[in-house]
Design a protein around this motif. Structure first.
Motif, PDB file in Angstrom:
ATOM      1  N   GLY A   1       0.860  -1.162   0.000  1.00 46.09           N
ATOM      2  CA  GLY A   1       0.000   0.000   0.000  1.00 46.09           C
ATOM      3  C   GLY A   1       0.904   1.221   0.000  1.00 46.09           C
ATOM      4  N   VAL A   2       0.817   2.033  -1.055  1.00 49.92           N
ATOM      5  CA  VAL A   2       1.737   3.158  -1.245  1.00 49.92           C
ATOM      6  C   VAL A   2       0.987   4.477  -1.075  1.00 49.92           C
ATOM      7  CG1 VAL A   2       3.300   4.300  -2.872  1.00 49.92           C
ATOM      8  CG2 VAL A   2       3.214   1.806  -2.769  1.00 49.92           C
ATOM      9  N   ASN A   3       1.482   5.301  -0.159  1.00 46.73           N
ATOM     10  CA  ASN A   3       0.798   6.536   0.213  1.00 46.73           C
ATOM     11  C   ASN A   3       1.169   7.693  -0.720  1.00 46.73           C
ATOM     12  OD1 ASN A   3      -0.786   8.273   1.704  1.00 46.73           O
ATOM     13  ND2 ASN A   3       0.818   8.721   3.199  1.00 46.73           N
ATOM     14  N   LYS A   4       0.986   7.460  -2.016  1.00 53.59           N
ATOM     15  CA  LYS A   4       1.299   8.490  -3.021  1.00 53.59           C
ATOM     16  C   LYS A   4       0.767   8.006  -4.364  1.00 53.59           C
ATOM     17  CE  LYS A   4       5.322  11.218  -4.644  1.00 53.59           C
ATOM     18  NZ  LYS A   4       4.928  11.391  -6.027  1.00 53.59           N
ATOM     19  N   GLU A   5       0.496   8.925  -5.270  1.00 46.17           N
ATOM     20  CA  GLU A   5       0.111   8.569  -6.631  1.00 46.17           C
ATOM     21  C   GLU A   5       1.245   8.912  -7.592  1.00 46.17           C
ATOM     22  OE1 GLU A   5      -3.683  10.782  -6.656  1.00 46.17           O
ATOM     23  OE2 GLU A   5      -4.639   8.849  -7.073  1.00 46.17           O
ATOM     24  N   PHE A   6       1.456   8.037  -8.572  1.00 40.30           N
ATOM     25  CA  PHE A   6       2.548   8.195  -9.524  1.00 40.30           C
ATOM     26  C   PHE A   6       1.962   8.299 -10.940  1.00 40.30           C
ATOM     27  CE2 PHE A   6       4.520   6.539  -5.817  1.00 40.30           C
ATOM     28  CZ  PHE A   6       5.851   6.929  -5.846  1.00 40.30           C
ATOM     29  N   PRO A   7       1.812   9.509 -11.459  1.00 38.12           N
ATOM     30  CA  PRO A   7       1.195   9.679 -12.791  1.00 38.12           C
ATOM     31  C   PRO A   7       2.010   9.055 -13.917  1.00 38.12           C
ATOM     32  CG  PRO A   7       2.074  11.767 -11.963  1.00 38.12           C
ATOM     33  CD  PRO A   7       2.111  10.797 -10.827  1.00 38.12           C
ATOM     34  N   GLU A   8       3.321   8.832 -13.717  1.00 35.94           N
ATOM     35  CA  GLU A   8       4.149   8.236 -14.765  1.00 35.94           C
ATOM     36  C   GLU A   8       3.963   6.718 -14.880  1.00 35.94           C
ATOM     37  OE1 GLU A   8       7.150   8.905 -11.312  1.00 35.94           O
ATOM     38  OE2 GLU A   8       5.067   9.391 -11.791  1.00 35.94           O
ATOM     39  N   LEU A   9       3.226   6.130 -13.939  1.00 39.76           N
ATOM     40  CA  LEU A   9       2.979   4.687 -13.964  1.00 39.76           C
ATOM     41  C   LEU A   9       1.569   4.398 -14.463  1.00 39.76           C
ATOM     42  CD1 LEU A   9       4.627   3.592 -10.586  1.00 39.76           C
ATOM     43  CD2 LEU A   9       5.656   3.754 -12.860  1.00 39.76           C
TER      44      LEU A   9
ATOM     45  N   ASN B   1       2.267  -3.880 -10.931  1.00 36.02           N
ATOM     46  CA  ASN B   1       0.883  -3.832 -11.403  1.00 36.02           C
ATOM     47  C   ASN B   1       0.094  -2.967 -10.425  1.00 36.02           C
ATOM     48  OD1 ASN B   1      -2.003  -5.547 -10.992  1.00 36.02           O
ATOM     49  ND2 ASN B   1      -1.472  -5.000 -13.078  1.00 36.02           N
ATOM     50  N   ILE B   2      -0.653  -1.992 -10.947  1.00 36.22           N
ATOM     51  CA  ILE B   2      -1.399  -1.067 -10.079  1.00 36.22           C
ATOM     52  C   ILE B   2      -2.843  -1.012 -10.549  1.00 36.22           C
ATOM     53  CG2 ILE B   2      -1.432   1.244  -9.059  1.00 36.22           C
ATOM     54  CD1 ILE B   2       1.460   1.614 -10.074  1.00 36.22           C
ATOM     55  N   THR B   3      -3.686  -1.828  -9.969  1.00 39.27           N
ATOM     56  CA  THR B   3      -5.077  -1.879 -10.436  1.00 39.27           C
ATOM     57  C   THR B   3      -5.870  -0.643 -10.018  1.00 39.27           C
ATOM     58  OG1 THR B   3      -5.834  -3.126  -8.499  1.00 39.27           O
ATOM     59  CG2 THR B   3      -5.106  -4.399 -10.410  1.00 39.27           C
ATOM     60  N   SER B   4      -5.387   0.093  -9.018  1.00 39.50           N
ATOM     61  CA  SER B   4      -6.113   1.308  -8.617  1.00 39.50           C
ATOM     62  C   SER B   4      -6.067   2.372  -9.710  1.00 39.50           C
ATOM     63  CB  SER B   4      -5.544   1.866  -7.305  1.00 39.50           C
ATOM     64  OG  SER B   4      -4.169   2.195  -7.433  1.00 39.50           O
ATOM     65  N   LYS B   5      -5.197   2.193 -10.706  1.00 38.42           N
ATOM     66  CA  LYS B   5      -5.205   3.078 -11.877  1.00 38.42           C
ATOM     67  C   LYS B   5      -6.515   2.927 -12.649  1.00 38.42           C
ATOM     68  CE  LYS B   5      -0.890   4.663 -11.663  1.00 38.42           C
ATOM     69  NZ  LYS B   5      -0.572   6.100 -11.498  1.00 38.42           N
ATOM     70  N   GLU B   6      -7.109   1.734 -12.573  1.00 33.48           N
ATOM     71  CA  GLU B   6      -8.353   1.438 -13.288  1.00 33.48           C
ATOM     72  C   GLU B   6      -9.551   1.344 -12.353  1.00 33.48           C
ATOM     73  OE1 GLU B   6      -8.360   1.243 -16.561  1.00 33.48           O
ATOM     74  OE2 GLU B   6      -6.187   1.329 -16.814  1.00 33.48           O
ATOM     75  N   GLU B   7      -9.302   0.892 -11.150  1.00 34.00           N
ATOM     76  CA  GLU B   7     -10.367   0.639 -10.172  1.00 34.00           C
ATOM     77  C   GLU B   7     -10.020   1.420  -8.908  1.00 34.00           C
ATOM     78  OE1 GLU B   7     -13.990  -1.495  -9.880  1.00 34.00           O
ATOM     79  OE2 GLU B   7     -12.508  -1.986 -11.415  1.00 34.00           O
ATOM     80  N   ALA B   8     -10.539   2.645  -8.814  1.00 35.95           N
ATOM     81  CA  ALA B   8     -10.138   3.546  -7.727  1.00 35.95           C
ATOM     82  C   ALA B   8     -10.373   2.951  -6.343  1.00 35.95           C
ATOM     83  CB  ALA B   8     -10.886   4.876  -7.861  1.00 35.95           C
TER      84      ALA B   8
ATOM     85  N   ALA C   1      -8.025   7.002  -1.151  1.00 37.69           N
ATOM     86  CA  ALA C   1      -7.821   8.216  -1.955  1.00 37.69           C
ATOM     87  C   ALA C   1      -6.384   8.720  -1.807  1.00 37.69           C
ATOM     88  CB  ALA C   1      -8.797   9.299  -1.517  1.00 37.69           C
ATOM     89  N   GLY C   2      -5.759   9.055  -2.950  1.00 35.76           N
ATOM     90  CA  GLY C   2      -4.401   9.560  -2.942  1.00 35.76           C
ATOM     91  C   GLY C   2      -3.330   8.494  -2.816  1.00 35.76           C
ATOM     92  N   CYS C   3      -3.744   7.229  -2.787  1.00 32.16           N
ATOM     93  CA  CYS C   3      -2.807   6.107  -2.617  1.00 32.16           C
ATOM     94  C   CYS C   3      -2.895   5.152  -3.813  1.00 32.16           C
ATOM     95  CB  CYS C   3      -3.116   5.333  -1.329  1.00 32.16           C
ATOM     96  SG  CYS C   3      -3.085   6.354   0.168  1.00 32.16           S
TER      97      CYS C   3
END
Length: 488
Positions: free
Chosen positions: A312-320, A353-360, A365-367
């Motif tokens: 669980g990562v406490n940040k969002e990475f727009p480049e991923l 793999n980051i499924t929260s990119k597709e499934e919030a 929020a923000g992670c």
């Protein structure tokens, strides 16, 4: 009514159950775990959800087919969307590349990024398609172990043009012949990992895989990969298929030359048809102890396993994006460590793999929910605690450098899956993800057939038998088994 008993509820087991039910069999599925899906499961913790196993979804029509068998619109159970971006790639020298699904655009962008003529890339992808077209009907859709497979126009066509298949050279050699740019070679070498093999050993025919990914595309199922399992399980229940969870099978019994019975932790069951979705090695070791074993097949080198950190990562990475690869600087050494030294590289290739990119909803929020995987050797009783500590440090160091971040400070939740746990939970010998490795040109022919040659009415499906591992091939194995079994 005739009965079919399915051992294991991996995706191939559920697919076999659905196909046999459609043929008119009364079907019961036996599962040692208290959940269905095999490797295709999920993990939830502190507001995060991760797909625990397979993360790449291709050829969704093979799932749709199972609903269409019953004249049901798949969308009433299961939905997915096609991805515009296949994968984001990163290298230590700051080169980055976003591989798009549109082939013409992929060629244009790859040509610019890797300073390679467009014609060279087009020629490679054309050859990839040709290899697939020449072999799909033989290797992927039929039993290689039936003589009838070899007496067809498709087979004769493939044999006549076998020189185009690059079976006598490695995937790495095939790619180096096509390209001078080392990053582009590495990008296409990566496809060996789709069946748990080394690009420096697996034959060049594996260069057909890019065609599959670009032609059929990659997809994201609504609700994550677990929705594939959940939707097929619901369909099976709706069709009257019985699932006996937490009831592991202990033995397959025969009467004369026929498989007729299974013994479980709770009782004895008679069946007209028995299908094992259990790893083929474990099937012989534990369920067919008294039977003569196919020694050559069972001695085959196992595919790679995996070491996965669920963060669980406490940040969002727009480049991923959904799929991301951070390459090792020495790919060949990494595979040498995995397959020859049974260890882990100091500089592993990292897949995120980051499924929260597709499934919030998969992360607060923000992670973001990071599924962080490296290829690993099978379980040979290594010191996995030490290897996990080493790997975690190497992964964080690599990602800190390439993403310019202090990742350790951002990880708020962690779960870990290693080859020991994979082996224990899925009965996959040594924790292999794909059964046998494809590290020789004969590997496809050496895979165990989808039927028993010594016992009638006994069949095998799943990633450890023909045609191989991964969701599409597991579903194909269920189709092959179905074609071998008579209607009621």
């Amino acid at each position: 009514m005739k009965t079919a008993l399915i051992i294991g509820s991996g995706i191939a087991g559920i697919a076999s159950a659905l196909r046999l039910r459609k043929k008119g069999y009364e079907v019961t599925v036996f599962e040692a775990n208290d959940y269905v899906g095999g490797k295709l499961t999920t993990i939830e913790k502190e507001g995060y959800r991760w797909d625990a196993g397979p993360s790449l979804f291709t050829m969704p029509h093979l799932v749709d087919e199972l609903f269409e068998l019953y004249d049901i619109d798949p969308k009433t159970y299961f939905n997915y969307k096609r991805k515009d971006v296949l994968c984001n790639y990163f290298w230590e020298d700051t080169t980055t590349f976003s591989a798009v699904a549109n082939q013409a655009e992929f060629v244009k962008q790859a040509s610019e990024t890797f300073e390679t003529p467009t014609r060279a890339i087009e020629k490679y992808l054309d050859a990839s398609k040709e290899k697939y077209d020449l072999t799909a009907s033989i290797f992927l859709e039929k039993s290689l172990h039936k003589f009838s497979t070899y007496f067809s126009v498709e087979t004769l066509t493939s044999l006549v043009q076998s020189y185009k298949l690059d079976t006598n050279t490695t995937l790495d050699s095939t790619n180096k012949k096509a390209f001078k740019n080392k990053h582009l070679v590495q990008l296409f070498n990566r496809y060996a990992t789709y069946n748990g093999s080394s690009p420096y050993k697996t034959p060049g025919i594996m260069s057909m895989i890019p065609h599959l990914e670009m032609y059929y595309g990659t997809f994201f199922p609504e609700g994550g990969m677990i929705s594939i399992t959940e939707s097929l399980y619901k369909l099976a229940l709706d069709q009257g298929i019985i699932f006996r969870l937490s009831e592991g099978v202990q033995e397959i019994k025969r009467a004369g030359n026929k498989a007729t019975q299974i013994i479980t932790s709770q009782g004895t069951y008679d069946g007209d048809i028995i299908v094992s979705n259990m790893d083929i090695f474990s099937t012989y070791q534990h369920l067919l102890k008294e039977e003569k074993k196919p020694v050559k097949v069972l001695k085959q080198e196992r595919s790679s396993s995996a070491l996965i950190f669920y963060w669980g990562v406490n940040k969002e990475f727009p480049e991923l994006d959904l799929h991301n690869i951070f390459f090792s600087d020495n790919y060949e050494e990494e595979f040498k460590q995995i397959f020859e030294e049974k260890s882990l590289s100091d500089d592993p290739t990292v897949y995120i793999n980051i499924t929260s990119k597709e499934e919030a909803a998969d992360a607060p929020a923000g992670c973001e929910n990071w599924f962080v995987m490296i290829n690993a050797p099978g379980n040979f009783n290594q010191d996995w605690e030490a290897l996990k500590t080493k790997a975690r440090a190497a992964i964080i160091k690599k990602l800190n450098n390439m993403l310019k971040v202090d990742l350790e400070s951002l990880i708020t939740v962690e779960e870990v899956l290693d080859p020991i746990t994979i082996e224990r939970k899925t009965s996959s010998h040594r924790g292999s993800l794909y059964g046998a490795a494809s590290n020789s040109k004969f590997a496809a022919f050496l895979r165990h057939p989808n039927f028993s040659s010594t016992m009638k009415n006994l069949y095998f499906c799943g990633g450890s038998v023909h045609p191989g591992g991964g969701i599409p091939l597991c579903l194909q194995s269920a189709k092959i088994v179905n074609d071998l079994i008579p209607d009621v």
